[in-house]
Design an enzyme around this catalytic site. Sequence first.
Site, PDB file in Angstrom:
ATOM      1  N   THR A  46       5.731  92.233  46.225  1.00 15.74           N
ATOM      2  CA  THR A  46       6.890  93.103  46.028  1.00 15.74           C
ATOM      3  C   THR A  46       7.185  93.866  47.317  1.00 15.74           C
ATOM      4  O   THR A  46       8.330  93.954  47.750  1.00 15.74           O
ATOM      5  CB  THR A  46       6.600  94.100  44.890  1.00 15.74           C
ATOM      6  OG1 THR A  46       6.226  93.343  43.749  1.00 15.74           O
ATOM      7  CG2 THR A  46       7.797  94.960  44.568  1.00 15.74           C
ATOM      8  N   ARG A  74       0.999  98.645  36.491  1.00 16.54           N
ATOM      9  CA  ARG A  74       0.078  99.519  35.742  1.00 16.54           C
ATOM     10  C   ARG A  74      -0.179 100.830  36.455  1.00 16.54           C
ATOM     11  O   ARG A  74      -0.694 101.765  35.884  1.00 16.54           O
ATOM     12  CB  ARG A  74      -1.252  98.779  35.516  1.00 16.54           C
ATOM     13  CG  ARG A  74      -1.098  97.623  34.540  1.00 16.54           C
ATOM     14  CD  ARG A  74      -2.372  96.835  34.417  1.00 16.54           C
ATOM     15  NE  ARG A  74      -2.544  95.946  35.556  1.00 16.54           N
ATOM     16  CZ  ARG A  74      -3.231  94.796  35.522  1.00 16.54           C
ATOM     17  NH1 ARG A  74      -3.828  94.423  34.404  1.00 16.54           N
ATOM     18  NH2 ARG A  74      -3.340  94.043  36.572  1.00 16.54           N
ATOM     19  N   LYS A 213      13.677  77.345  52.137  1.00 18.96           N
ATOM     20  CA  LYS A 213      13.776  77.472  53.598  1.00 18.96           C
ATOM     21  C   LYS A 213      15.012  76.691  54.055  1.00 18.96           C
ATOM     22  O   LYS A 213      15.310  75.619  53.518  1.00 18.96           O
ATOM     23  CB  LYS A 213      12.512  76.925  54.271  1.00 18.96           C
ATOM     24  CG  LYS A 213      11.313  77.852  54.054  1.00 18.96           C
ATOM     25  CD  LYS A 213      10.086  77.369  54.789  1.00 18.96           C
ATOM     26  CE  LYS A 213       8.872  78.213  54.455  1.00 18.96           C
ATOM     27  NZ  LYS A 213       8.610  79.301  55.370  1.00 18.96           N
ATOM     28  N   GLU A 247      -0.837  76.655  60.191  1.00 19.16           N
ATOM     29  CA  GLU A 247      -0.736  78.119  60.271  1.00 19.16           C
ATOM     30  C   GLU A 247      -1.777  78.636  61.259  1.00 19.16           C
ATOM     31  O   GLU A 247      -2.896  78.118  61.308  1.00 19.16           O
ATOM     32  CB  GLU A 247      -1.043  78.749  58.911  1.00 19.16           C
ATOM     33  CG  GLU A 247      -0.094  78.340  57.811  1.00 19.16           C
ATOM     34  CD  GLU A 247      -0.403  79.108  56.530  1.00 19.16           C
ATOM     35  OE1 GLU A 247      -0.033  80.274  56.448  1.00 19.16           O
ATOM     36  OE2 GLU A 247      -1.035  78.536  55.629  1.00 19.16           O
ATOM     37  N   ASP A 266      -3.333  75.470  47.048  1.00 17.62           N
ATOM     38  CA  ASP A 266      -2.472  76.504  47.629  1.00 17.62           C
ATOM     39  C   ASP A 266      -1.226  75.927  48.312  1.00 17.62           C
ATOM     40  O   ASP A 266      -0.154  76.511  48.242  1.00 17.62           O
ATOM     41  CB  ASP A 266      -3.293  77.312  48.652  1.00 17.62           C
ATOM     42  CG  ASP A 266      -2.529  78.502  49.211  1.00 17.62           C
ATOM     43  OD1 ASP A 266      -1.949  79.244  48.406  1.00 17.62           O
ATOM     44  OD2 ASP A 266      -2.503  78.684  50.442  1.00 17.62           O
ATOM     45  N   HIS A 271       4.124  73.070  47.972  1.00 16.19           N
ATOM     46  CA  HIS A 271       4.992  72.922  49.144  1.00 16.19           C
ATOM     47  C   HIS A 271       5.000  71.503  49.737  1.00 16.19           C
ATOM     48  O   HIS A 271       6.054  70.921  49.944  1.00 16.19           O
ATOM     49  CB  HIS A 271       4.575  73.888  50.264  1.00 16.19           C
ATOM     50  CG  HIS A 271       4.390  75.308  49.800  1.00 16.19           C
ATOM     51  ND1 HIS A 271       5.186  75.898  48.853  1.00 16.19           N
ATOM     52  CD2 HIS A 271       3.492  76.264  50.156  1.00 16.19           C
ATOM     53  CE1 HIS A 271       4.798  77.155  48.663  1.00 16.19           C
ATOM     54  NE2 HIS A 271       3.766  77.397  49.439  1.00 16.19           N
TER      55      HIS A 271
END
Length: 519
Positions: A46, A74, A213, A247, A266, A271
């Site tokens: 967020t 929470r 993208k 990466e 992942d 992807h």
Amino acid sequence: MMMDDMFQNISSTVRGQIIQRPAESCEIDKPGPFCLVIFGASGDLTKRKLIPSIYRLYSLKLIEGEFIVLGVARSDMNDETFRESMLETVKKANPDDFSDSSWREFAKRLFYSKVEYSELNSYNSLKENIFALENEHQLTNRVFYIATPPTVYETIIENLGDAGLSQKCNGSTHIVIEKPFGRDPESAKGLNHILRKSFAEKQIYRMDHYLAKENVQNILMFRFANSIFEPLWNRNFIDYVQISVSETLGVEHRAGYYEKSGVLRDMFQNHLLQLVALTAMEPPSVFEADRVRDEKVKVFRSIKPFPLDRLDDYAVLGQYGDGEINGVKVTGYRNEPGVAPDSVTPTFAALKVFIDNWRWSGVPFYLRSGKRLSTQKAEISIHFKHAPHMMFDKTMKAGIEPNVLVLRVQPDEGIGLVIQTKNPGSRIYLNSVLMDFSYEKALMLGPYERALLDCMQSDQMLFVRADGVELTWELLMPVIERLESETRPDKFPNYAAGSTGPAESAALLEREDHSWKTL
Ligand code: BG6
């Protein structure tokens, strides 16, 4: 340090320019009035992505009408403290678009509700809050964004349904689910089942930010709006395809999630396989979300199951050890905070995939992704076959490079085509030349900005359908299980941070006279 091959002898580059831009190409449809309810409002996603993206859309005037964002979590917060907690990251993420005055206006639209995810009562007061805000601001569309840890997805979805929040009599209600969408085929099916109890498939937006993208969206345009490439886009002309997402970042503070996930869950299940589908799919008859998703699903169905008795010929795993990236020493995966000292979680994988259909039979698709590699780069490259007869062999002793088309996903989004041209002056000498198109100065939306806009406009094109997510899990799960059961602690680490991955990854391609190549 191991290096990828660079394309040899590229002597000059021709930069492409946009030569005709129709006026309507700059227009972006704006969504109607909406209430965005973000679950997981105190979390990282967020802060880092969702609120900064909404702010950028607002500052670019792409959401001008009425809207509010209601953060739900929470933690003990109120509207004021929630707003304050977002300020710094919004500023940091939008250095060019930030201004104090627009922030003040924007912040007035941020609200916060504390909710106990597992208590239905909590959702009844949330419902009152949502209804009050929707009435006050005349908001017709509602979007729930589930950005919590996956362990509470099901509880939240069930409670939203039980509280009567999943349907609206006037206007739309959509739900966005972040990845990971399950951790195996059973859990993905279970999550789909729970979603469907309260939401119709038309309301469900499964997020894969790679699809949003810019140059990934461009794959279908490039393939199907140009008549010169598609006739060559098959086994008769293409030798092999590479999809590489590397990466430089390590696992950062995400070991809690990553230790149970690893690179195949992942990056590959979502992807990379989505990129395979867009590169390999047939053209749909119309450009509509479901017709495009039908074609992607056909690709997943055509991928050949991995031969589990010969997996070494098809899969390589790796985990980074200590090393150096851009002159800075970095620590190995096992020393990262929260990682077990004998962890066998892979941070790198390379896979060889075959698609069993008329278009692609026999053409290897090499996929690779890893953390802490030498470069931060995502590329799809199409390697064409050698010219059928080489009359220049005698003069060009070193051989002639075949043509390669590179779709750069990031950074420097664009398209490059490596071609051969005669070297001026000399009698017969060929140079590789790069014809290059770059989006460099275009105004581009980030993937979260694009996805949020699309979701508010009820466009599911860039989101994954239930059958797609289940099929990709089914495809990869046997490999994940076999590799997980076989990997022992002494196998890792097997590549240094800052390298291009384990030596076996290069060997996987060399066996077939291919090599990893990047621009
Ligand atoms: C996420 C993965 O989905 O994608 C991360 O969970 C990864 O581990 C990230 O770092 C890469 O995305 P991008 O957009 O930075 O290439």
